[in-house]
Design a protein around this motif. Structure first.
Motif, PDB file in Angstrom:
ATOM      1  N   LYS A 100      49.844  -3.708  63.246  1.00 24.00           N
ATOM      2  CA  LYS A 100      50.427  -3.713  62.127  1.00 24.00           C
ATOM      3  C   LYS A 100      51.933  -3.862  62.579  1.00 24.00           C
ATOM      4  O   LYS A 100      52.714  -4.628  62.009  1.00 24.00           O
ATOM      5  N   ALA A 101      52.172  -3.092  63.717  1.00 24.22           N
ATOM      6  CA  ALA A 101      53.894  -3.208  63.910  1.00 24.22           C
ATOM      7  C   ALA A 101      53.962  -4.907  64.523  1.00 24.22           C
ATOM      8  O   ALA A 101      55.248  -5.213  64.318  1.00 24.22           O
ATOM      9  N   MET A 102      53.160  -5.228  65.167  1.00 25.98           N
ATOM     10  CA  MET A 102      53.614  -6.577  65.862  1.00 25.98           C
ATOM     11  C   MET A 102      53.108  -7.826  64.794  1.00 25.98           C
ATOM     12  O   MET A 102      53.262  -9.123  65.180  1.00 25.98           O
ATOM     13  N   HIS A 103      52.568  -7.497  63.666  1.00 29.64           N
ATOM     14  CA  HIS A 103      52.242  -8.658  62.628  1.00 29.64           C
ATOM     15  C   HIS A 103      51.330  -9.480  63.304  1.00 29.64           C
ATOM     16  O   HIS A 103      51.536 -10.731  63.062  1.00 29.64           O
ATOM     17  N   LEU A 104      50.303  -8.900  63.969  1.00 28.35           N
ATOM     18  CA  LEU A 104      49.297  -9.604  64.647  1.00 28.35           C
ATOM     19  C   LEU A 104      48.485 -10.644  63.638  1.00 28.35           C
ATOM     20  O   LEU A 104      48.147 -11.663  63.919  1.00 28.35           O
ATOM     21  N   SER A 105      48.567 -10.067  62.425  1.00 27.01           N
ATOM     22  CA  SER A 105      47.572 -10.787  61.444  1.00 27.01           C
ATOM     23  C   SER A 105      48.433 -12.388  61.143  1.00 27.01           C
ATOM     24  O   SER A 105      47.609 -13.383  60.949  1.00 27.01           O
ATOM     25  N   ILE A 127      60.326  -7.932  77.367  1.00 26.58           N
ATOM     26  CA  ILE A 127      61.942  -8.392  77.574  1.00 26.58           C
ATOM     27  C   ILE A 127      62.617  -7.004  77.389  1.00 26.58           C
ATOM     28  O   ILE A 127      62.407  -6.574  76.097  1.00 26.58           O
ATOM     29  N   GLU A 128      63.023  -6.436  78.200  1.00 24.96           N
ATOM     30  CA  GLU A 128      63.769  -5.128  78.159  1.00 24.96           C
ATOM     31  C   GLU A 128      62.910  -4.024  77.672  1.00 24.96           C
ATOM     32  O   GLU A 128      63.446  -3.286  76.716  1.00 24.96           O
ATOM     33  N   ASN A 129      61.783  -4.247  78.046  1.00 21.44           N
ATOM     34  CA  ASN A 129      60.706  -3.045  77.921  1.00 21.44           C
ATOM     35  C   ASN A 129      60.364  -3.045  76.578  1.00 21.44           C
ATOM     36  O   ASN A 129      59.477  -2.268  75.839  1.00 21.44           O
ATOM     37  N   GLU A 130      60.511  -4.050  75.885  1.00 24.64           N
ATOM     38  CA  GLU A 130      60.227  -4.496  74.447  1.00 24.64           C
ATOM     39  C   GLU A 130      59.027  -5.532  74.381  1.00 24.64           C
ATOM     40  O   GLU A 130      59.388  -6.650  75.052  1.00 24.64           O
ATOM     41  N   LEU A 131      57.862  -5.299  73.982  1.00 19.70           N
ATOM     42  CA  LEU A 131      56.878  -6.544  73.739  1.00 19.70           C
ATOM     43  C   LEU A 131      57.009  -7.623  72.767  1.00 19.70           C
ATOM     44  O   LEU A 131      57.345  -7.323  71.701  1.00 19.70           O
ATOM     45  N   VAL A 132      56.915  -8.802  73.356  1.00 22.72           N
ATOM     46  CA  VAL A 132      57.431  -9.789  72.686  1.00 22.72           C
ATOM     47  C   VAL A 132      56.103 -10.821  72.533  1.00 22.72           C
ATOM     48  O   VAL A 132      55.654 -10.946  73.759  1.00 22.72           O
ATOM     49  N   GLU A 394      56.916   2.409  80.287  1.00 23.36           N
ATOM     50  CA  GLU A 394      57.929   2.343  79.353  1.00 23.36           C
ATOM     51  C   GLU A 394      57.796   1.332  77.946  1.00 23.36           C
ATOM     52  O   GLU A 394      58.822   1.116  77.602  1.00 23.36           O
ATOM     53  N   LEU A 395      56.697   0.795  78.062  1.00 23.59           N
ATOM     54  CA  LEU A 395      56.771  -0.309  77.100  1.00 23.59           C
ATOM     55  C   LEU A 395      56.869   0.452  75.424  1.00 23.59           C
ATOM     56  O   LEU A 395      56.353   1.409  75.141  1.00 23.59           O
ATOM     57  N   THR A 396      57.834  -0.414  74.745  1.00 22.21           N
ATOM     58  CA  THR A 396      58.098  -0.121  73.604  1.00 22.21           C
ATOM     59  C   THR A 396      57.666  -1.319  72.485  1.00 22.21           C
ATOM     60  O   THR A 396      57.961  -2.583  72.639  1.00 22.21           O
ATOM     61  N   ILE A 397      56.799  -0.987  71.666  1.00 21.69           N
ATOM     62  CA  ILE A 397      56.383  -1.817  70.483  1.00 21.69           C
ATOM     63  C   ILE A 397      57.133  -1.517  69.246  1.00 21.69           C
ATOM     64  O   ILE A 397      56.864  -0.343  68.531  1.00 21.69           O
TER      65      ILE A 397
END
Length: 492
Positions: A100-105, A127-132, A394-397
């Motif tokens: 839901k957070a990454m709008h994978l659908s 990128i800077e600990n943020e998942l892209v 430290e991965l942030t989603i």
């Protein structure tokens, strides 16, 4: 279609299929369809004119199949089982939050549309600990697979031509005007950037690449951060592309577009036929004919003995052309396994099973796509995210940290092809109740059997709710029984 000759045959083929998919396959044709003669009077053949009617049958089949694959009510549920084959409901809940957070659908739906040409790639990076997550067109990607494991990527090279202005906007600095090769490699341990090379400095694709140490980085994942998805099983299992969804219907679609354009041209001609004047006295000095306004309010006066005719046609040709177009449309949809059922011919509401049988070809096509974009696409992306979370704690989603994810034994539970009607749900409920009464199935199995009608996401949570309802019901019965026993019978 004209493409840069420096591109490989595979790249040019994929670019052509993309133009068919987005409906721009005729844009390179200069002449419009209703222009039959050039400025010098030369006749323009029909195949050198741009059709005035575009059916976009290929795009229709792709949209229908993708809607049935990842539509609003067709998104699959991800289940996680541990080593003891017990469901891990906490991990399933975490996956739902990440999806839901990454709008994978939406991303997977777009990937399925782009991949209908044969393949698509999904780049997962930090990128800077943020998942892209980024969807890549494979026409500019060149994958290298392992000789021992055809599903394992060793390297993916991204290479295409860009101008100096594009490099400046991307932050590469100032370059002389011209075209340059942009090159980047994704390997199992690092992402390698290369310095741009002028196109005119090499004959084909550049081989002598200079590493850009400033932009290159080491990710240390042990796998290439790219999920390569083949669209449909093809004849060559080691070829980067699978089978195109709509390639079999391209010829019939083009023929249908030209046939419809010619039919429309004939109908417009029937509304305004050409006039022919047969009279010598009407010729002006010098052999010229004065312009004639084709309008009912303008009468044409002819000398005695003159004759005027209209070159009219009947409507039987138009009817035959429309019948031929229906045959071409049916042929194209059958070749692409599209939906040939007409909704306006359905007399009443149909059950989910009846709708499935009506769209049998489309469901068969989507069933094959479920394996490509589900098991080898969505689950691979989730596994890659879990691997990245273990390497980058430290991965942030989307602003939230989930910690290292331990995900094993992932599987997908797909919803039914079509929503069940009230009659279907009643039949399903009766069957589940009979199975539970006879002790043939457990509560867990019963909940899973009713999932298509109830849209239950978490089976474990639903079972806990059912048990809580039973306990609350028993508590109410106990309280009611105690009240009856304590009541003074003389008050009755």
């Amino acid at each position: 279609m004209m493409f840069p000759s420096r591109y490989s045959h595979r790249t040019r083929e994929l670019l052509a299929l993309e133009r068919v998919l987005d409906g721009t396959l005729y844009d390179h044709i200069h002449h419009p369809f209703f222009r039959s003669c050039d400025t010098d009077g030369t006749y323009i053949p029909i195949n050198r004119r741009r059709p005035s009617v575009r059916s976009n049958l290929c795009n229709v089949v792709v949209d229908d199949s993708v809607s049935l694959l990842f539509g609003a009510s067709h998104w699959p549920s991800v289940t996680v089982h541990g080593a003891d084959e017990q469901a891990n409901h906490q991990a399933e809940n975490t996956i739902r939050q990440i999806v839901k957070a990454m709008h994978l659908s939406s991303l997977m739906e777009q990937a399925a549309v782009m991949g209908s040409v044969g393949s698509v790639a999904i780049l997962v990076q930090v990128i800077e600990n943020e998942l892209v997550i980024e969807i890549k067109r494979t026409c500019f990607l060149e994958p290298i697979f392992s000789l021992f494991d055809a599903s394992r990527l060793i390297r993916v090279r991204e290479q295409y031509i860009v101008d100096a202005e594009g490099l400046r906007r991307a932050g590469f600095g100032q370059f002389e005007a011209g075209n340059y090769w942009f090159t980047r490699d994704f390997t199992e341990q690092e992402t390698i950037w290369y310095q741009p090379i002028r196109v005119d400095a090499c004959v084909g694709m550049p081989d002598d690449l200079v590493r850009d140490d400033e932009r290159s980085l080491v990710h240390g994942l042990g796998v290439v951060p790219v999920v390569w998805i083949r669209n449909l099983p093809g004849t060559d299992p080691v070829y980067p592309e699978g089978k195109c969804t709509f390639a079999a219907g391209i010829d019939a679609m083009i023929d249908a577009d030209y046939l419809l354009s010619q039919t429309v041209r004939g109908l417009r001609y029937s509304a305004d036929p050409t006039m022919v004047l047969s009279v010598d006295e009407y010729m002006m000095p010098g052999g010229g004919i004065p312009p004639i306004t084709k309008d009912a309010s303008n009468a044409i006066a002819l000398p005695q003995g003159g004759e005027a005719k209209l070159l009219e046609i009947n409507g039987t040709g138009a009817a035959a052309a429309l019948n031929m177009w229906e045959s071409l449309r049916s042929l194209a949809l059958e070749a692409m396994h599209g939906n040939r059922a007409h909704g306006d011919k359905v007399s009443a509401g149909q059950s989910g099973r009846a709708m499935e049988l009506m769209c049998l070809g489309l469901t068969w096509l989507t069933g094959r796509l479920r394996r490509s974009y589900g098991e080898f696409g969505l689950l691979s992306v989730i596994r890659l995210i879990a691997r990245i979370s273990q390497i980058v704690p430290e991965l942030t989603i989307r602003g939230k940290q989930y910690g290292p994810l331990e995900l094993e034994n992932l599987s997908l539970v797909w919803p039914p092809w079509f929503e069940p009607t009230f009659g279907d749900m009643q039949t399903m409920a009766n069957a589940v109740q009979a199975a539970r009464s006879s002790g043939s199935v457990s509560v867990d199995t019963a909940v899973r059997m009713m999932r298509p009608a109830t849209h239950v996401q978490n089976v474990g949570e639903e079972i806990n709710k059912i048990q809580n309802d039973f306990e609350s019901h028993d508590a109410r019965l106990s309280a009611l029984s105690g009240t009856v026993e304590d009541r003074d019978m003389t008050e009755v």
